[in-house]
Design an enzyme around this catalytic site. Sequence first.
Site, PDB file in Angstrom:
ATOM      1  N   GLU A 157       0.830  -1.204   0.000  1.00 18.19           N
ATOM      2  CA  GLU A 157       0.000   0.000   0.000  1.00 18.19           C
ATOM      3  C   GLU A 157       0.868   1.259   0.000  1.00 18.19           C
ATOM      4  O   GLU A 157       2.096   1.182   0.128  1.00 18.19           O
ATOM      5  CB  GLU A 157      -0.936  -0.035   1.217  1.00 18.19           C
ATOM      6  CG  GLU A 157      -1.879  -1.238   1.141  1.00 18.19           C
ATOM      7  CD  GLU A 157      -2.937  -1.258   2.221  1.00 18.19           C
ATOM      8  OE1 GLU A 157      -2.791  -0.533   3.237  1.00 18.19           O
ATOM      9  OE2 GLU A 157      -3.914  -2.020   2.057  1.00 18.19           O
ATOM     10  N   CYS A 159      -2.009  -4.862  -5.611  1.00 16.08           N
ATOM     11  CA  CYS A 159      -2.516  -6.099  -5.012  1.00 16.08           C
ATOM     12  C   CYS A 159      -1.442  -7.189  -5.043  1.00 16.08           C
ATOM     13  O   CYS A 159      -0.528  -7.178  -5.883  1.00 16.08           O
ATOM     14  CB  CYS A 159      -3.730  -6.606  -5.783  1.00 16.08           C
ATOM     15  SG  CYS A 159      -5.169  -5.545  -5.719  1.00 16.08           S
ATOM     16  N   GLU A 168      -1.713 -10.246  -6.053  1.00 18.67           N
ATOM     17  CA  GLU A 168      -1.720 -11.034  -7.298  1.00 18.67           C
ATOM     18  C   GLU A 168      -0.865 -10.376  -8.369  1.00 18.67           C
ATOM     19  O   GLU A 168      -0.057 -11.024  -9.040  1.00 18.67           O
ATOM     20  CB  GLU A 168      -3.153 -11.187  -7.831  1.00 18.67           C
ATOM     21  CG  GLU A 168      -4.096 -11.926  -6.892  1.00 18.67           C
ATOM     22  CD  GLU A 168      -4.874 -11.003  -5.968  1.00 18.67           C
ATOM     23  OE1 GLU A 168      -4.284 -10.034  -5.442  1.00 18.67           O
ATOM     24  OE2 GLU A 168      -6.074 -11.258  -5.766  1.00 18.67           O
ATOM     25  N   CYS A 196      -9.500  -8.806  -7.645  1.00 17.77           N
ATOM     26  CA  CYS A 196     -10.223  -7.626  -8.146  1.00 17.77           C
ATOM     27  C   CYS A 196     -10.216  -7.641  -9.677  1.00 17.77           C
ATOM     28  O   CYS A 196      -9.490  -8.416 -10.320  1.00 17.77           O
ATOM     29  CB  CYS A 196      -9.598  -6.350  -7.600  1.00 17.77           C
ATOM     30  SG  CYS A 196      -8.045  -5.890  -8.415  1.00 17.77           S
ATOM     31  N   CYS A 219      -6.767  -7.234 -11.363  1.00 16.00           N
ATOM     32  CA  CYS A 219      -5.950  -8.453 -11.273  1.00 16.00           C
ATOM     33  C   CYS A 219      -6.473  -9.533 -12.209  1.00 16.00           C
ATOM     34  O   CYS A 219      -5.689 -10.272 -12.811  1.00 16.00           O
ATOM     35  CB  CYS A 219      -5.895  -8.958  -9.835  1.00 16.00           C
ATOM     36  SG  CYS A 219      -4.888  -7.896  -8.767  1.00 16.00           S
TER      37      CYS A 219
END
Length: 124
Positions: free
Chosen positions: A40, A49, A51, A84, A87
């Site tokens: 983050e 993310c 992934e 998401c 991803c």
Amino acid sequence: MLLGTATQAMQNAYAPYSNFHVGAAILTSDGHLFTGCNVENASYGLTICAERAAIFNAVHQTQGKLVLRAVAVVNGNDVPCSPCGACRQVIAEFGANTAVIFRGQKDYVEMSISDLLPETFRLT
Ligand code: THU
């Protein structure tokens, strides 16, 4: 096995804003494993993310020849968490038949990326 590797990767998550720790492990078509965690940023939109972190690492490590067989994702809260949309698009780029393993409503489930992202955008 892939879920265990993803759980180890999750320990490296940098998620001071959401406190939602995520780990991903990917298996390539030739049997190699790569991992990633979410990272983050104070400028929230720059977050990546787990992934995509794993996949981008793998692209580098395979000299741009990545072909995915499977992606597993886990989270520290043990709540439902499918990849998401961003991803999904990135997973589809590297393997139209990739198996995606994630925590569903009750337990872990496996779905193909073509079911998770029908009508994937492609240029080729
Ligand atoms: N996140 C992932 O790493 N993967 C997912 O599949 C869902 C969301 C991260 C992004 C952000 O750091 C945190 O989870 C909360 O959205």
